[in-house]
Design an enzyme around this catalytic site. Structure first.
Site, PDB file in Angstrom:
ATOM      1  NE  ARG A   1      -4.304  -0.075   1.668  1.00 51.96           N
ATOM      2  CZ  ARG A   1      -4.090   1.246   2.035  1.00 51.96           C
ATOM      3  NH1 ARG A   1      -3.278   1.431   3.281  1.00 51.96           N
ATOM      4  NH2 ARG A   1      -4.818   2.011   1.719  1.00 51.96           N
TER       5      ARG A   1
ATOM      6  CE1 TYR B   1      -3.851   1.504  -4.709  1.00 55.62           C
ATOM      7  CE2 TYR B   1      -3.524   0.631  -2.465  1.00 55.62           C
ATOM      8  CZ  TYR B   1      -3.984   0.266  -3.664  1.00 55.62           C
ATOM      9  OH  TYR B   1      -4.791  -0.796  -3.849  1.00 55.62           O
TER      10      TYR B   1
ATOM     11  CB  CYS C   1      16.587  -4.460  -5.449  1.00 49.51           C
ATOM     12  SG  CYS C   1      17.763  -5.193  -4.624  1.00 49.51           S
TER      13      CYS C   1
END
Ligand code: LLP
Length: 416
Positions: free
Chosen positions: A312, A316, A344
């Site tokens: 998340r 977002y 990475c």
């Protein structure tokens, strides 16, 4: 409080998180069954006295034990794949209380849903209507369906999780709905049972939610005028949770009261399909600091959880509170850190610019990670997925084992 400090240690109910980390390792998702039940009860209480069904949105957290807990409380389910249907059934959920949503249901998924007897398929296009009719006729059945109608309302949330606007890929256009219902009513493989909408997720204000419910109810009224009487109105999910002190959402009861106001006098069963608001605040992601890395411009806490565990923040720019598991370790050496994982990618962060005092080995809890956490995890960088633990009182149960590297390699053919 399901997650609170007791004697300086953050606990899930009565289970100290440092003990859980020792027992189950990190990274690890920890869920509180009391918090899940309390959130579900808030919905039941707000709907008491109304013919209604809470269909928990499985996509938010589909662990079998979480589903079983909710099935035991009487929940129905909102699913978006054949896989989720299999989970609901394996957890003891009832097909006849299950709604099947989603824009891209395959033939196999539709047939399985009809054979298992789901309550309703939420259709999202005319092409899907035709496909469902054909499959139902082939199986000698009538498919119970509803259209997901796009009410064209701005949910005022993150564009990636806003679904009710005209340009969205979801639902059928409001302007097409009456024609589609009339066409469906004439199809031998179709039984019209309801109408639904869903305008987006992490809504903080009830007004757009209620407005959408009002639009759908008005449509149901017009359809009734044309002789199409529906059994249910599905007002969707999307009720937001508190992630921090900014933009604290109205409580679920406020959302439901506002929507019920719009449905006054309507006799259809009310369906609501919340996901995040049932499980979001009921879970944390437990992680351990691997390295403290001071830098010229920014300093980093490199932890053992990453974007593959909790996507998340990367996807977002979502904000999750990060708390130290041991309060006492928060000495005078606090500094501002970005909490980052070993993956990475520069986008691999769990939190940025947080004031924390941390040493290697210390445990942190990423809060409000019960929804869209584990379900969105991946094996990127060949990282085995985290363990999941469900707490009830002082008892903690491993409900999903940590994956092993061997299990990740097992699906691949040995190189020749
Ligand atoms: N019903 C429908 C038709 C949906 O599409 C969704 C979520 C829900 C119900 C449940 O919404 P909730 O009550 O959980 O907000 N991964 C994103 C959220 C995606 C939501 C997709 N649809 C996130 O992590 O914020």
């Amino acid at each position: 409080m399901s997650f609170a400090y007791r004697s300086g240690v953050l606990c899930a109910e009565q289970a100290p998180l440092d003990e859980l980390a020792r027992r189950f390792g990190t990274p690890c998702y920890v869920y509180s069954s009391a918090a899940i039940a309390a959130a579900y009860d808030e919905f039941s209480a707000a709907l008491r006295g109304r013919d209604a069904l809470v269909c928990y949105s499985v996509k938010a957290n589909s662990n079998l034990s979480v589903l079983a807990l909710l099935a035991g409380l009487g929940a129905g389910f909102d699913i978006v794949s054949g896989g989720e249907l299999a989970r609901v059934l394996a957890a003891g959920g009832e097909a006849r209380k299950t709604l099947f949503s989603g824009v891209g249901k395959s033939e196999g998924e539709i047939a399985a849903a009809l054979e298992k007897g789901v309550y309703c398929l939420n259709l999202e296009s005319e092409a899907e209507l035709e496909r469902v009719d054909a499959i139902a006729r082939r199986l000698g059945r009538r498919a119970p369906v509803a259209f997901r109608v796009n009410p064209d309302i701005d949910a005022r949330t993150h564009p990636y999780i806003s679904t009710g606007l005209r340009e969205s890929k979801f639902g059928v256009a409001h302007a097409d709905a009456e024609r589609l219902y009339a066409r469906a009513a004439a199809m031998p493989g179709i039984e019209l049972v309801g109408i639904g909408c869903h305008i987006g997720s992490q809504l903080t204000r009830a007004a757009p939610f209620a407005e959408a419910a009002g639009r759908i109810a008005a449509l149901a009224e017009r359809l009734a005028g044309r002789g199409i009487r529906l059994r249910h109105i599905d007002i969707g999910g999307g009720i937001g949770i508190r992630y921090g002190d900014d933009d604290v959402p109205e409580p679920p009861g406020g959302f439901l009261a506002a929507a019920l106001g719009m449905l006054a006098g309507r006799r259809e069963t009310l369906i609501v399909d919340p996901g995040r608001s049932i499980v979001g605040n009921a879970g944390v992601l437990l992680t351990r600091v691997e390295y403290v890395k001071p830098g010229a411009a920014r300093s980093f806490l490199v932890v053992d959880a990453a974007m593959n565990d909790l996507l998340r923040p990367a996807l977002y720019n979502a904000w999750h509170e990060v708390r130290p598991v041991r309060q006492a370790e928060q000495g005078g050496d606090a500094a501002v850190y970005d909490v980052v994982g070993p993956v990475c990618e520069s986008g691999d962060f769990l939190a940025r610019g947080r004031r924390l005092s941390a040493r290697p080995g210390e445990l942190l809890a990423v809060m409000s990670a019960g929804a869209y956490g584990m379900v969105m995890s991946s094996n990127y960088n060949t990282r085995p997925r985290a363990a999941e633990v469900l707490v009830s009182g002082a008892e903690a149960r491993l409900v999903r084992r940590r994956e092993s590297v061997e299990s990740l390699l097992a699906l691949e053919e040995p190189p020749r």
